[in-house]
Design a protein around this motif. Structure first.
Motif, mmCIF file in Angstrom:
data_model
loop_
_atom_site.group_PDB
_atom_site.id
_atom_site.type_symbol
_atom_site.label_atom_id
_atom_site.label_comp_id
_atom_site.label_asym_id
_atom_site.label_seq_id
_atom_site.Cartn_x
_atom_site.Cartn_y
_atom_site.Cartn_z
ATOM 1 N N ALA A 87 116.718 28.037 -68.964
ATOM 2 C CA ALA A 87 116.187 28.525 -67.690
ATOM 3 C C ALA A 87 114.843 29.184 -67.961
ATOM 4 O O ALA A 87 114.759 30.383 -68.211
ATOM 5 N N ASN A 88 113.817 28.378 -67.909
ATOM 6 C CA ASN A 88 112.481 28.812 -68.334
ATOM 7 C C ASN A 88 111.495 28.997 -67.186
ATOM 8 O O ASN A 88 110.494 29.687 -67.345
ATOM 9 N N ALA A 89 111.754 28.401 -66.035
ATOM 10 C CA ALA A 89 110.777 28.415 -64.944
ATOM 11 C C ALA A 89 110.396 29.847 -64.574
ATOM 12 O O ALA A 89 111.250 30.708 -64.406
ATOM 13 N N GLY A 90 109.093 30.072 -64.480
ATOM 14 C CA GLY A 90 108.627 31.407 -64.133
ATOM 15 C C GLY A 90 107.154 31.400 -63.762
ATOM 16 O O GLY A 90 106.407 30.501 -64.153
ATOM 17 N N ILE A 91 106.746 32.420 -63.013
ATOM 18 C CA ILE A 91 105.345 32.570 -62.621
ATOM 19 C C ILE A 91 104.914 34.002 -62.912
ATOM 20 O O ILE A 91 105.742 34.911 -63.018
ATOM 21 N N PHE A 92 103.604 34.216 -63.070
ATOM 22 C CA PHE A 92 103.129 35.562 -63.381
ATOM 23 C C PHE A 92 101.774 35.860 -62.743
ATOM 24 O O PHE A 92 100.808 36.225 -63.415
ATOM 25 N N PRO A 93 101.673 35.759 -61.417
ATOM 26 C CA PRO A 93 100.425 36.139 -60.753
ATOM 27 C C PRO A 93 100.249 37.656 -60.809
ATOM 28 O O PRO A 93 101.207 38.407 -60.696
ATOM 29 N N ALA A 94 99.016 38.090 -61.010
ATOM 30 C CA ALA A 94 98.756 39.526 -61.123
ATOM 31 C C ALA A 94 98.421 40.130 -59.762
ATOM 32 O O ALA A 94 97.694 39.533 -58.969
ATOM 33 N N ALA A 95 98.967 41.307 -59.499
ATOM 34 C CA ALA A 95 98.648 42.066 -58.286
ATOM 35 C C ALA A 95 99.061 43.509 -58.509
ATOM 36 O O ALA A 95 100.213 43.778 -58.837
ATOM 37 N N LYS A 96 98.125 44.443 -58.341
ATOM 38 C CA LYS A 96 98.440 45.851 -58.567
ATOM 39 C C LYS A 96 99.069 46.456 -57.315
ATOM 40 O O LYS A 96 98.868 45.992 -56.193
ATOM 41 N N LEU A 97 99.832 47.511 -57.540
ATOM 42 C CA LEU A 97 100.460 48.219 -56.433
ATOM 43 C C LEU A 97 99.382 48.747 -55.479
ATOM 44 O O LEU A 97 98.350 49.263 -55.912
ATOM 45 N N GLY A 98 99.630 48.602 -54.215
ATOM 46 C CA GLY A 98 98.639 48.930 -53.213
ATOM 47 C C GLY A 98 97.971 47.689 -52.671
ATOM 48 O O GLY A 98 97.599 47.634 -51.493
ATOM 49 N N ASP A 99 97.821 46.699 -53.539
ATOM 50 C CA ASP A 99 97.292 45.396 -53.131
ATOM 51 C C ASP A 99 98.407 44.361 -53.015
ATOM 52 O O ASP A 99 98.296 43.406 -52.237
ATOM 53 N N MET A 100 99.471 44.539 -53.799
ATOM 54 C CA MET A 100 100.578 43.587 -53.778
ATOM 55 C C MET A 100 101.264 43.586 -52.415
ATOM 56 O O MET A 100 101.563 44.642 -51.871
ATOM 57 N N THR A 146 107.885 46.479 -72.529
ATOM 58 C CA THR A 146 106.524 46.936 -72.306
ATOM 59 C C THR A 146 106.146 46.801 -70.831
ATOM 60 O O THR A 146 106.895 46.263 -70.022
ATOM 61 N N GLY A 147 104.970 47.275 -70.516
ATOM 62 C CA GLY A 147 104.430 47.117 -69.170
ATOM 63 C C GLY A 147 102.969 46.743 -69.234
ATOM 64 O O GLY A 147 102.306 46.935 -70.263
ATOM 65 N N PHE A 148 102.441 46.205 -68.120
ATOM 66 C CA PHE A 148 101.025 45.839 -68.065
ATOM 67 C C PHE A 148 100.569 45.934 -66.616
ATOM 68 O O PHE A 148 101.263 45.435 -65.721
ATOM 69 N N PRO A 149 99.426 46.577 -66.356
ATOM 70 C CA PRO A 149 98.953 46.731 -64.976
ATOM 71 C C PRO A 149 98.830 45.394 -64.256
ATOM 72 O O PRO A 149 98.282 44.429 -64.798
ATOM 73 N N GLY A 150 99.350 45.351 -63.045
ATOM 74 C CA GLY A 150 99.313 44.137 -62.242
ATOM 75 C C GLY A 150 100.580 43.317 -62.301
ATOM 76 O O GLY A 150 100.716 42.339 -61.562
ATOM 77 N N TRP A 151 101.500 43.740 -63.153
ATOM 78 C CA TRP A 151 102.713 42.955 -63.348
ATOM 79 C C TRP A 151 103.988 43.735 -63.063
ATOM 80 O O TRP A 151 105.012 43.528 -63.702
ATOM 81 N N THR A 152 103.952 44.648 -62.081
ATOM 82 C CA THR A 152 105.192 45.358 -61.756
ATOM 83 C C THR A 152 106.264 44.398 -61.266
ATOM 84 O O THR A 152 107.445 44.531 -61.627
ATOM 85 N N HIS A 153 105.870 43.426 -60.446
ATOM 86 C CA HIS A 153 106.854 42.461 -59.938
ATOM 87 C C HIS A 153 107.353 41.548 -61.055
ATOM 88 O O HIS A 153 108.554 41.273 -61.165
ATOM 89 N N TYR A 154 106.439 41.102 -61.906
ATOM 90 C CA TYR A 154 106.819 40.251 -63.038
ATOM 91 C C TYR A 154 107.737 41.012 -63.998
ATOM 92 O O TYR A 154 108.788 40.508 -64.416
ATOM 93 N N GLY A 155 107.333 42.244 -64.345
ATOM 94 C CA GLY A 155 108.150 43.040 -65.255
ATOM 95 C C GLY A 155 109.536 43.304 -64.700
ATOM 96 O O GLY A 155 110.538 43.262 -65.428
ATOM 97 N N ALA A 156 109.615 43.578 -63.403
ATOM 98 C CA ALA A 156 110.916 43.802 -62.773
ATOM 99 C C ALA A 156 111.786 42.549 -62.840
ATOM 100 O O ALA A 156 112.993 42.619 -63.093
#
Length: 259
Positions: A87-100, A146-156
């Motif tokens: 199960a590999n399918a995934g996406i990682f668009p960047a968007a910071k909180l406030g803009d997401m 870890t974490g990275f700015p713009g990826w709160t949704h991806y990290g979650a």
């Protein structure tokens, strides 16, 4: 010496490029029948052609129940079994909180987390009937570690996959179905190459091994989880990152010294 997986069948979702393509190619090299799954059939067909006659392509959107059920049925119709799901399918668009936006968040969660749930659910009848199976989820170090700015949704979504995996492993153990995850660090994919040499160099500098990983570093770990020899391993995540998460600060890298 590992027991051969030749002749077994694997479904690889998100297999048209990047890590998914690497997993599909590696499993093909090991002699498995490979159902190459992508949202776009023509892209899946290109990868299937690279693998050869043991592979075939299928178009599916893992956010849709009907598509994942059709995917599982295609594997059964073409190969008679479903031994492994990657199960590999995934996406990682960047968007910071406030803009997401809510739609931004939902798209990532639907693809990465819900897509894992639907893909696993679709293959369960066949695996339970066979009383065996291997499920390998592509998570990430981002989110679980870890974490990275713009990826709160991806990290979650990636942390969510790990929580899903642990309970799924308990539930499916009576059927001899294992559920494990690969957790890549920075891997040299087409997307990474598009960021340019300077970005790649700066990213590699943060890794103790001073290089980025290959898609086959991830694929080889997935292949191990699919093996007979890994049959007593379930509910585990394997970090493949060249030691990226180990330094407690940049100073630790400065203190490494030259080899």
């Amino acid at each position: 010496m590992f027991t051969s997986l030749e002749g077994k069948t694997v479904i690889v979702t998100g297999a048209s490029k990047g890590i998914g393509r690497g997993i599909a190619l590696r499993f093909g090299q090991a002699g498995l029948n490979v159902l190459v799954v992508s949202r776009r059939l023509e892209e899946a067909e290109k990868v299937a052609a690279e693998i050869g006659p043991r592979a075939s392509a299928f178009a599916a959107d893992v956010t849709k129940t009907a598509d994942t059920l059709a995917m599982a049925q295609a594997a059964l119709d073409r190969y008679g079994a479903i031994d492994v799901l990657c199960a590999n399918a995934g996406i990682f668009p960047a968007a910071k909180l406030g803009d997401m936006t809510e739609d931004d968040f939902d798209l990532v969660m639907d693809t990465n987390l819900k897509g894992t749930f639907l893909s696993v659910s679709a293959v369960l009848p066949a695996m339970k009937a066979a009383k065996k199976g291997r499920i390998v989820i592509t998570s990430s170090i981002t989110g679980p570690i870890t974490g990275f700015p713009g990826w709160t949704h991806y990290g979650a979504s990636k942390a969510g996959q790990m929580g899903f995996m642990r309970t799924a492993a308990i539930e499916l153990a009576p059927w001899n179905i294992t559920v494990n995850a690969v957790m890549p660090g920075n891997i040299l994919t087409e997307g990474m190459e598009g960021m340019g040499e300077a970005y790649i160099a700066s990213t590699a500098a943060c890794v103790p091994m001073k290089k980025l990983g290959s898609v086959f570093d991830i694929a080889n770990t997935a292949l191990f989880f699919a093996s007979e020899e890994a049959g007593y391993i379930t509910g585990q995540g394997m970090v493949i990152d060249g030691g990226q998460v180990l330094p407690e600060s940049p100073m630790a890298l400065d203190e490494m010294g030259a080899a």
